[in-house]
Design a protein around this motif. Structure first.
Motif, PDB file in Angstrom:
ATOM      1  N   THR A 120      22.986 -48.779  42.137  1.00 21.75           N
ATOM      2  CA  THR A 120      21.756 -49.453  41.701  1.00 21.75           C
ATOM      3  C   THR A 120      21.073 -50.135  42.881  1.00 21.75           C
ATOM      4  OG1 THR A 120      22.925 -51.498  41.061  1.00 21.75           O
ATOM      5  CG2 THR A 120      22.657 -49.797  39.369  1.00 21.75           C
ATOM      6  N   TRP A 121      21.883 -50.683  43.811  1.00 19.22           N
ATOM      7  CA  TRP A 121      21.290 -51.275  45.032  1.00 19.22           C
ATOM      8  C   TRP A 121      20.614 -50.188  45.861  1.00 19.22           C
ATOM      9  CZ3 TRP A 121      23.186 -49.666  49.836  1.00 19.22           C
ATOM     10  CH2 TRP A 121      22.493 -50.200  50.926  1.00 19.22           C
ATOM     11  N   PHE A 122      21.277 -49.031  45.997  1.00 25.69           N
ATOM     12  CA  PHE A 122      20.716 -47.920  46.779  1.00 25.69           C
ATOM     13  C   PHE A 122      19.364 -47.500  46.220  1.00 25.69           C
ATOM     14  CE2 PHE A 122      20.151 -43.288  47.169  1.00 25.69           C
ATOM     15  CZ  PHE A 122      20.020 -43.194  48.549  1.00 25.69           C
ATOM     16  N   MET A 123      19.242 -47.483  44.887  1.00 34.02           N
ATOM     17  CA  MET A 123      17.964 -47.107  44.274  1.00 34.02           C
ATOM     18  C   MET A 123      16.887 -48.145  44.593  1.00 34.02           C
ATOM     19  SD  MET A 123      18.288 -44.175  42.883  1.00 34.02           S
ATOM     20  CE  MET A 123      16.863 -44.063  41.792  1.00 34.02           C
ATOM     21  N   THR A 124      17.282 -49.422  44.657  1.00 34.91           N
ATOM     22  CA  THR A 124      16.333 -50.460  45.079  1.00 34.91           C
ATOM     23  C   THR A 124      15.873 -50.197  46.499  1.00 34.91           C
ATOM     24  OG1 THR A 124      17.463 -52.082  43.674  1.00 34.91           O
ATOM     25  CG2 THR A 124      15.984 -52.953  45.360  1.00 34.91           C
ATOM     26  N   ALA A 125      16.834 -49.883  47.393  1.00 33.48           N
ATOM     27  CA  ALA A 125      16.510 -49.610  48.792  1.00 33.48           C
ATOM     28  C   ALA A 125      15.624 -48.373  48.914  1.00 33.48           C
ATOM     29  CB  ALA A 125      17.794 -49.434  49.600  1.00 33.48           C
ATOM     30  N   LEU A 126      15.893 -47.359  48.072  1.00 34.28           N
ATOM     31  CA  LEU A 126      15.097 -46.135  48.104  1.00 34.28           C
ATOM     32  C   LEU A 126      13.647 -46.436  47.723  1.00 34.28           C
ATOM     33  CD1 LEU A 126      15.958 -43.216  48.748  1.00 34.28           C
ATOM     34  CD2 LEU A 126      16.054 -42.790  46.287  1.00 34.28           C
ATOM     35  N   GLY A 127      13.472 -47.259  46.698  1.00 31.28           N
ATOM     36  CA  GLY A 127      12.130 -47.648  46.301  1.00 31.28           C
ATOM     37  C   GLY A 127      11.437 -48.477  47.366  1.00 31.28           C
ATOM     38  N   ALA A 128      12.201 -49.386  47.989  1.00 31.12           N
ATOM     39  CA  ALA A 128      11.630 -50.210  49.058  1.00 31.12           C
ATOM     40  C   ALA A 128      11.215 -49.353  50.241  1.00 31.12           C
ATOM     41  CB  ALA A 128      12.656 -51.258  49.497  1.00 31.12           C
ATOM     42  N   GLY A 129      11.891 -48.206  50.420  1.00 29.35           N
ATOM     43  CA  GLY A 129      11.581 -47.322  51.537  1.00 29.35           C
ATOM     44  C   GLY A 129      10.199 -46.701  51.463  1.00 29.35           C
ATOM     45  N   LEU A 130       9.559 -46.732  50.304  1.00 26.19           N
ATOM     46  CA  LEU A 130       8.198 -46.193  50.190  1.00 26.19           C
ATOM     47  C   LEU A 130       7.204 -46.965  51.054  1.00 26.19           C
ATOM     48  CD1 LEU A 130       7.765 -45.330  46.396  1.00 26.19           C
ATOM     49  CD2 LEU A 130       8.352 -43.814  48.288  1.00 26.19           C
ATOM     50  N   VAL A 131       7.625 -48.155  51.513  1.00 25.13           N
ATOM     51  CA  VAL A 131       6.741 -48.945  52.370  1.00 25.13           C
ATOM     52  C   VAL A 131       6.472 -48.234  53.691  1.00 25.13           C
ATOM     53  CG1 VAL A 131       8.495 -50.291  53.624  1.00 25.13           C
ATOM     54  CG2 VAL A 131       6.277 -51.327  53.101  1.00 25.13           C
ATOM     55  N   PHE A 132       7.360 -47.307  54.072  1.00 28.79           N
ATOM     56  CA  PHE A 132       7.139 -46.545  55.304  1.00 28.79           C
ATOM     57  C   PHE A 132       6.075 -45.478  55.112  1.00 28.79           C
ATOM     58  CE2 PHE A 132      11.585 -48.028  55.864  1.00 28.79           C
ATOM     59  CZ  PHE A 132      11.399 -48.751  57.043  1.00 28.79           C
ATOM     60  N   LEU A 133       5.727 -45.203  53.848  1.00 31.32           N
ATOM     61  CA  LEU A 133       4.724 -44.187  53.546  1.00 31.32           C
ATOM     62  C   LEU A 133       3.395 -44.796  53.107  1.00 31.32           C
ATOM     63  CD1 LEU A 133       6.965 -41.717  51.483  1.00 31.32           C
ATOM     64  CD2 LEU A 133       6.427 -41.622  53.926  1.00 31.32           C
ATOM     65  N   PHE A 134       3.454 -45.957  52.446  1.00 25.99           N
ATOM     66  CA  PHE A 134       2.240 -46.580  51.915  1.00 25.99           C
ATOM     67  C   PHE A 134       2.166 -48.043  52.325  1.00 25.99           C
ATOM     68  CE2 PHE A 134       3.844 -43.453  48.812  1.00 25.99           C
ATOM     69  CZ  PHE A 134       2.795 -42.537  48.831  1.00 25.99           C
ATOM     70  N   LYS A 135       0.952 -48.497  52.626  1.00 27.68           N
ATOM     71  CA  LYS A 135       0.750 -49.909  52.931  1.00 27.68           C
ATOM     72  C   LYS A 135       0.381 -50.681  51.682  1.00 27.68           C
ATOM     73  CE  LYS A 135      -1.683 -53.075  56.048  1.00 27.68           C
ATOM     74  NZ  LYS A 135      -2.609 -53.194  57.188  1.00 27.68           N
ATOM     75  N   THR A 136      -0.252 -49.986  50.758  1.00 27.73           N
ATOM     76  CA  THR A 136      -0.635 -50.615  49.491  1.00 27.73           C
ATOM     77  C   THR A 136      -0.228 -49.696  48.355  1.00 27.73           C
ATOM     78  OG1 THR A 136      -2.848 -49.613  49.506  1.00 27.73           O
ATOM     79  CG2 THR A 136      -2.618 -51.797  50.524  1.00 27.73           C
ATOM     80  N   ILE A 137      -0.222 -50.247  47.159  1.00 29.45           N
ATOM     81  CA  ILE A 137       0.069 -49.452  45.966  1.00 29.45           C
ATOM     82  C   ILE A 137      -0.958 -49.805  44.899  1.00 29.45           C
ATOM     83  CG2 ILE A 137       1.721 -51.163  45.090  1.00 29.45           C
ATOM     84  CD1 ILE A 137       3.289 -48.800  43.887  1.00 29.45           C
ATOM     85  N   ASN A 138      -1.454 -48.802  44.245  1.00 30.78           N
ATOM     86  CA  ASN A 138      -2.462 -49.007  43.213  1.00 30.78           C
ATOM     87  C   ASN A 138      -1.926 -49.955  42.140  1.00 30.78           C
ATOM     88  OD1 ASN A 138      -3.758 -48.204  40.462  1.00 30.78           O
ATOM     89  ND2 ASN A 138      -5.161 -47.386  42.015  1.00 30.78           N
ATOM     90  N   ARG A 139      -2.720 -50.949  41.790  1.00 28.85           N
ATOM     91  CA  ARG A 139      -2.271 -51.965  40.835  1.00 28.85           C
ATOM     92  C   ARG A 139      -1.938 -51.349  39.474  1.00 28.85           C
ATOM     93  NH1 ARG A 139      -0.053 -57.140  40.708  1.00 28.85           N
ATOM     94  NH2 ARG A 139       0.623 -57.026  38.549  1.00 28.85           N
ATOM     95  N   LYS A 140      -2.680 -50.331  39.081  1.00 27.53           N
ATOM     96  CA  LYS A 140      -2.389 -49.692  37.801  1.00 27.53           C
ATOM     97  C   LYS A 140      -1.023 -49.016  37.827  1.00 27.53           C
ATOM     98  CE  LYS A 140      -7.172 -48.833  36.360  1.00 27.53           C
ATOM     99  NZ  LYS A 140      -8.166 -47.802  35.973  1.00 27.53           N
ATOM    100  N   VAL A 141      -0.700 -48.387  38.954  1.00 25.29           N
ATOM    101  CA  VAL A 141       0.614 -47.752  39.103  1.00 25.29           C
ATOM    102  C   VAL A 141       1.712 -48.809  39.059  1.00 25.29           C
ATOM    103  CG1 VAL A 141       2.105 -46.421  40.658  1.00 25.29           C
ATOM    104  CG2 VAL A 141      -0.319 -45.810  40.421  1.00 25.29           C
TER     105      VAL A 141
END
Length: 272
Positions: A21-42
């Motif tokens: 479950t921690w790894f999945m948190t880290a995987l989600g946090a890793g999206l920061v290397f691809l995006f600087k922002t995230i759509n608020r609706k998403v």
């Protein structure tokens, strides 16, 4: 399910599951290397999904087994009592921690931070809010695996695995919901990722403690399962749902919650 995992003792299974479950948190946090922002609706849809998973897990994986265990154990107290008492104690525990631990929810000003007043940075307060959120999740997984040692019909390895999978799935958007806003506020990608995954490290700790507790004190098992459920519901109602509604994307957040509930219910019924 691999043989090596099945042969592990319950505490080791709890550790392995919460590391996932921690790894999945880290995987989600890793999206920061691809995006600087995230759509608020998403983001709101993701938060709604997390809320739905937690609500479903609270009943299907925790409260229902707690009632079944109380019925199997018998005793002078009615079967509903351990579930009710544990549920309320879990909510009270999170309420008390919420009042003490300094933290800040997404979308609020730093001056609106909750808990004991400190001079800590905004980023630290934001991470602590998600860390507080993750305590009951890790505890729930740990208690579910610890229950296997009681050898009761209502405690199954498949059910515990289903709970860990559900929590892991909803941890992915949680990691993103921490790291991307930190990046948007000017923090470097690496630091944003570090703090995002750090919020999930409390889960293995809570998971191992929960497993040890129920193995050491079997009579508290129904109370412990319900305690984890109460703590999760408190987090959902006090934090996750309100945050998903801040930008008034109520339909998306609601659909996300419905989908999250359906996914967790399906996992628990199909695997448990």
């Amino acid at each position: 399910m691999t043989d090596w995992f099945i042969t592990l003792p319950p505490v080791s299974q709890a550790l392995a599951a919460t590391l996932f479950t921690w790894f999945m948190t880290a995987l989600g946090a890793g999206l920061v290397f691809l995006f600087k922002t995230i759509n608020r609706k998403v983001l709101d849809g993701m938060l709604g999904f997390a809320a739905g998973v937690m609500i479903a897990a609270s009943f299907w994986s925790l409260l229902a087994p707690a009632i079944e265990m109380a019925e199997q154990e018998g005793g002078s107290l009615p079967a509903w009592f351990p579930a009710t008492a544990g549920f309320l104690m879990g909510g009270f525990f999170l309420w008390a921690v919420d009042k003490i631990l300094p933290h800040l929810h997404q979308g609020f000003k730093t001056s609106e931070a909750e808990g004991i007043k400190t001079g800590w940075q905004r980023s630290t307060l934001l991470v602590l809010a998600i860390t507080l959120h993750n305590i009951p999740e890790g505890l729930a997984v740990g208690v579910a695996f610890g229950a296997l040692a009681a050898d009761l019909p209502s405690a199954s390895l498949a059910g515990a695995v289903a709970l860990a999978l559900g929590i892991g799935i909803q941890n992915f958007p949680e990691g993103t919901a921490v790291s991307v806003p930190l990046r948007r506020e000017g923090m470097s990608r690496l630091k944003s990722f570090w703090y995002g995954q750090l919020s999930g490290l409390v889960e293995p700790v809570a998971g191992v403690l929960g497993a040890y507790a129920v193995i050491s004190m079997r009579p508290i098992l129904p109370y412990a399962l319900a305690f984890a459920a109460g703590a999760m519901i408190y987090v959902v109602v006090e934090e996750v749902i309100p945050e998903s509604q801040l930008a008034r994307n109520t339909d998306l957040a609601t659909v996300g919650a419905m989908l999250g509930f359906a996914v967790m219910m399906t996992l628990d019924v199909a695997l448990g």
